[in-house]
Design a protein around this motif. Structure first.
Motif, PDB file in Angstrom:
ATOM      1  N   LEU A   1       0.840  -1.196   0.000  1.00  0.00           N
ATOM      2  CA  LEU A   1       0.000   0.000   0.000  1.00  0.00           C
ATOM      3  C   LEU A   1       0.880   1.253   0.000  1.00  0.00           C
ATOM      4  CD1 LEU A   1      -2.967  -0.525   2.505  1.00  0.00           C
ATOM      5  CD2 LEU A   1      -3.065  -0.256   0.024  1.00  0.00           C
TER       6      LEU A   1
ATOM      7  N   ASP B   1      -0.435   7.510   1.714  1.00  0.00           N
ATOM      8  CA  ASP B   1      -1.370   8.523   1.232  1.00  0.00           C
ATOM      9  C   ASP B   1      -1.127   9.822   1.990  1.00  0.00           C
ATOM     10  OD1 ASP B   1      -2.593   8.300   3.664  1.00  0.00           O
ATOM     11  OD2 ASP B   1      -4.406   7.328   2.942  1.00  0.00           O
ATOM     12  N   GLU B   2      -2.002  10.809   1.761  1.00  0.00           N
ATOM     13  CA  GLU B   2      -1.744  12.137   2.341  1.00  0.00           C
ATOM     14  C   GLU B   2      -1.777  12.126   3.863  1.00  0.00           C
ATOM     15  OE1 GLU B   2      -4.924  14.524   0.646  1.00  0.00           O
ATOM     16  OE2 GLU B   2      -6.051  14.266   2.507  1.00  0.00           O
ATOM     17  N   ARG B   3      -2.610  11.260   4.466  1.00  0.00           N
ATOM     18  CA  ARG B   3      -2.662  11.181   5.938  1.00  0.00           C
ATOM     19  C   ARG B   3      -1.353  10.615   6.485  1.00  0.00           C
ATOM     20  NH1 ARG B   3      -4.583   6.720   8.564  1.00  0.00           N
ATOM     21  NH2 ARG B   3      -4.862   6.911  10.811  1.00  0.00           N
TER      22      ARG B   3
ATOM     23  N   ARG C   1      -4.753   8.703  16.915  1.00  0.00           N
ATOM     24  CA  ARG C   1      -5.640   9.854  17.108  1.00  0.00           C
ATOM     25  C   ARG C   1      -6.261  10.364  15.814  1.00  0.00           C
ATOM     26  NH1 ARG C   1      -6.881  12.289  22.181  1.00  0.00           N
ATOM     27  NH2 ARG C   1      -6.805  14.280  21.104  1.00  0.00           N
ATOM     28  N   HIS C   2      -5.551  10.234  14.702  1.00  0.00           N
ATOM     29  CA  HIS C   2      -6.052  10.803  13.444  1.00  0.00           C
ATOM     30  C   HIS C   2      -6.500   9.712  12.484  1.00  0.00           C
ATOM     31  CE1 HIS C   2      -4.804  15.024  14.146  1.00  0.00           C
ATOM     32  NE2 HIS C   2      -3.971  14.434  14.965  1.00  0.00           N
TER      33      HIS C   2
ATOM     34  N   MET D   1      -7.022  16.758  20.629  1.00  0.00           N
ATOM     35  CA  MET D   1      -7.198  17.145  19.227  1.00  0.00           C
ATOM     36  C   MET D   1      -8.453  17.991  19.085  1.00  0.00           C
ATOM     37  SD  MET D   1      -7.847  14.689  15.954  1.00  0.00           S
ATOM     38  CE  MET D   1      -9.460  14.309  16.593  1.00  0.00           C
TER      39      MET D   1
ATOM     40  N   VAL E   1      -6.713   6.657  -1.403  1.00  0.00           N
ATOM     41  CA  VAL E   1      -6.190   6.715  -0.033  1.00  0.00           C
ATOM     42  C   VAL E   1      -6.467   5.362   0.638  1.00  0.00           C
ATOM     43  CG1 VAL E   1      -6.533   9.211   0.193  1.00  0.00           C
ATOM     44  CG2 VAL E   1      -8.342   7.656   0.939  1.00  0.00           C
ATOM     45  N   THR E   2      -5.941   5.176   1.835  1.00  0.00           N
ATOM     46  CA  THR E   2      -6.128   3.902   2.524  1.00  0.00           C
ATOM     47  C   THR E   2      -7.501   3.848   3.218  1.00  0.00           C
ATOM     48  OG1 THR E   2      -5.145   4.738   4.561  1.00  0.00           O
ATOM     49  CG2 THR E   2      -3.653   3.687   2.985  1.00  0.00           C
TER      50      THR E   2
ATOM     51  N   GLN F   1      -7.939   3.242   6.256  1.00  0.00           N
ATOM     52  CA  GLN F   1      -7.811   3.935   7.547  1.00  0.00           C
ATOM     53  C   GLN F   1      -8.043   5.440   7.392  1.00  0.00           C
ATOM     54  OE1 GLN F   1      -5.566   1.621   6.465  1.00  0.00           O
ATOM     55  NE2 GLN F   1      -6.156   0.002   7.888  1.00  0.00           N
ATOM     56  N   THR F   2      -7.624   5.981   6.261  1.00  0.00           N
ATOM     57  CA  THR F   2      -7.818   7.415   6.035  1.00  0.00           C
ATOM     58  C   THR F   2      -9.300   7.728   5.835  1.00  0.00           C
ATOM     59  OG1 THR F   2      -5.601   7.681   5.145  1.00  0.00           O
ATOM     60  CG2 THR F   2      -7.213   9.340   4.491  1.00  0.00           C
TER      61      THR F   2
ATOM     62  N   ALA G   1     -10.853   7.644   9.214  1.00  0.00           N
ATOM     63  CA  ALA G   1     -10.515   8.841   9.991  1.00  0.00           C
ATOM     64  C   ALA G   1     -11.317  10.059   9.518  1.00  0.00           C
ATOM     65  CB  ALA G   1      -9.012   9.119   9.892  1.00  0.00           C
TER      66      ALA G   1
ATOM     67  N   LYS H   1     -11.915  12.732  12.407  1.00  0.00           N
ATOM     68  CA  LYS H   1     -10.610  12.818  13.073  1.00  0.00           C
ATOM     69  C   LYS H   1      -9.552  13.421  12.166  1.00  0.00           C
ATOM     70  CE  LYS H   1     -10.943   8.800  16.153  1.00  0.00           C
ATOM     71  NZ  LYS H   1     -10.362   7.472  16.406  1.00  0.00           N
ATOM     72  N   TYR H   2      -9.787  13.360  10.875  1.00  0.00           N
ATOM     73  CA  TYR H   2      -8.783  13.842   9.925  1.00  0.00           C
ATOM     74  C   TYR H   2      -9.436  14.747   8.893  1.00  0.00           C
ATOM     75  CZ  TYR H   2      -5.477  13.878   6.074  1.00  0.00           C
ATOM     76  OH  TYR H   2      -4.648  14.291   5.069  1.00  0.00           O
ATOM     77  N   SER H   3      -8.814  15.886   8.661  1.00  0.00           N
ATOM     78  CA  SER H   3      -9.315  16.836   7.673  1.00  0.00           C
ATOM     79  C   SER H   3      -8.629  16.557   6.337  1.00  0.00           C
ATOM     80  CB  SER H   3      -8.988  18.257   8.150  1.00  0.00           C
ATOM     81  OG  SER H   3      -9.361  19.182   7.176  1.00  0.00           O
ATOM     82  N   PRO H   4      -9.375  16.073   5.340  1.00  0.00           N
ATOM     83  CA  PRO H   4      -8.724  15.719   4.066  1.00  0.00           C
ATOM     84  C   PRO H   4      -8.323  16.953   3.273  1.00  0.00           C
ATOM     85  CG  PRO H   4     -11.086  15.511   3.833  1.00  0.00           C
ATOM     86  CD  PRO H   4     -10.834  15.864   5.265  1.00  0.00           C
TER      87      PRO H   4
ATOM     88  N   VAL I   1      -8.686  15.388  -2.117  1.00  0.00           N
ATOM     89  CA  VAL I   1      -9.338  14.150  -1.672  1.00  0.00           C
ATOM     90  C   VAL I   1     -10.829  14.390  -1.418  1.00  0.00           C
ATOM     91  CG1 VAL I   1      -9.459  12.500   0.258  1.00  0.00           C
ATOM     92  CG2 VAL I   1      -7.270  13.016  -0.800  1.00  0.00           C
TER      93      VAL I   1
END
Lengths: 139, 73
Positions: A72, A75-77, A138-139, B1, B31-32, B34-35, B38, B43-46, B50
């Motif tokens: 894999l 990615d951006e995260r 956390r993210h 956070m 993206v994965t 997990q992303t 999130a 929890k995550y701002s793309p 994206v």
């Protein structure tokens, strides 16, 4: 837990155990003597080889058990997490560098400088990897 | 956070799109899984790219997927 997180844990635990042992086992009573440098070298060579072997074996085992995730792409995260971890690790690196510069002017023994540099790199790496593990959760 | 100042309807849109999995959406967006999880959980701002890609997968405008929370700065 993802493959990337597991790899981070392996690196974190390996470094913590390996360098934890080194800093506990180092003969601090002779740290100021010239021979301490060679003692440190003698400890660091097998330690480095041990870290490489342990991490390689652990990575291979994890890769076999997580085949789907191995290829894999980041990615951006992932990139954001890596960037933030590296950014945090920059601070102890700078503090350690200035501490070393200061010690040079006090005429500190080479083994003391070596150990301070080592502590700076290990501390920075543990902060980088540890913060990335935390950010993955956390993210 | 800090809590993100926007919400999203990705979970609902995935359900309406034939119960698309997070992994399927991730593959289509690039993206994965997990992303996607999130982002879905706030929890995550793309990135804008994206976010647009996610909206494109569902064939919706961006504001149908992400909504700015009233009262947020």
């Amino acid at each position: 837990m993802t493959f990337r997180e597991k790899i981070h844990w392996v690196a974190f635990v390996t470094m913590l155990l390996a360098f934890g042992w080194y800093f506990l086992a180092f003969p601090w009573s002779i740290a100021a003597s010239p021979s301490a440098l060679w003692t440190a070298g003698g400890m660091l060579i097998p330690l480095t080889l041990g870290i490489i072997v342990a991490m390689t074996v652990a990575t291979v085992i994890l890769a076999i058990r997580n085949r789907k995730e191995v290829h894999l792409a980041e990615d951006e995260r992932d990139r954001a997490i890596h960037w933030r971890g590296t950014h945090l690790a920059y601070y102890p690196m700078v503090v350690g560098t200035w501490a070393c510069i200061g010690l040079i002017f006090t005429g500190a023994a080479p083994a003391i400088l070596l150990n301070l540099l080592l502590a700076m790199v290990v501390g920075s790496e543990l902060l980088r990897i540890g913060s990335q593990i935390w950010l993955y959760r956390r993210h | 956070m800090a809590k993100l100042p926007f919400t999203n309807d990705i979970r609902t849109l995935r359900f309406l799109a034939g119960e698309m999995t997070q992994g399927d959406l991730g593959d289509r967006v690039g993206v994965t899984r997990q992303t996607i999880a999130a982002i879905e959980q706030g929890k995550y701002s793309p990135s804008l790219e994206v976010a647009f890609r996610i909206a494109l997968v569902f064939g919706k405008p961006l504001e149908a997927v992400f909504q700015w929370e009233t009262g947020s700065d």
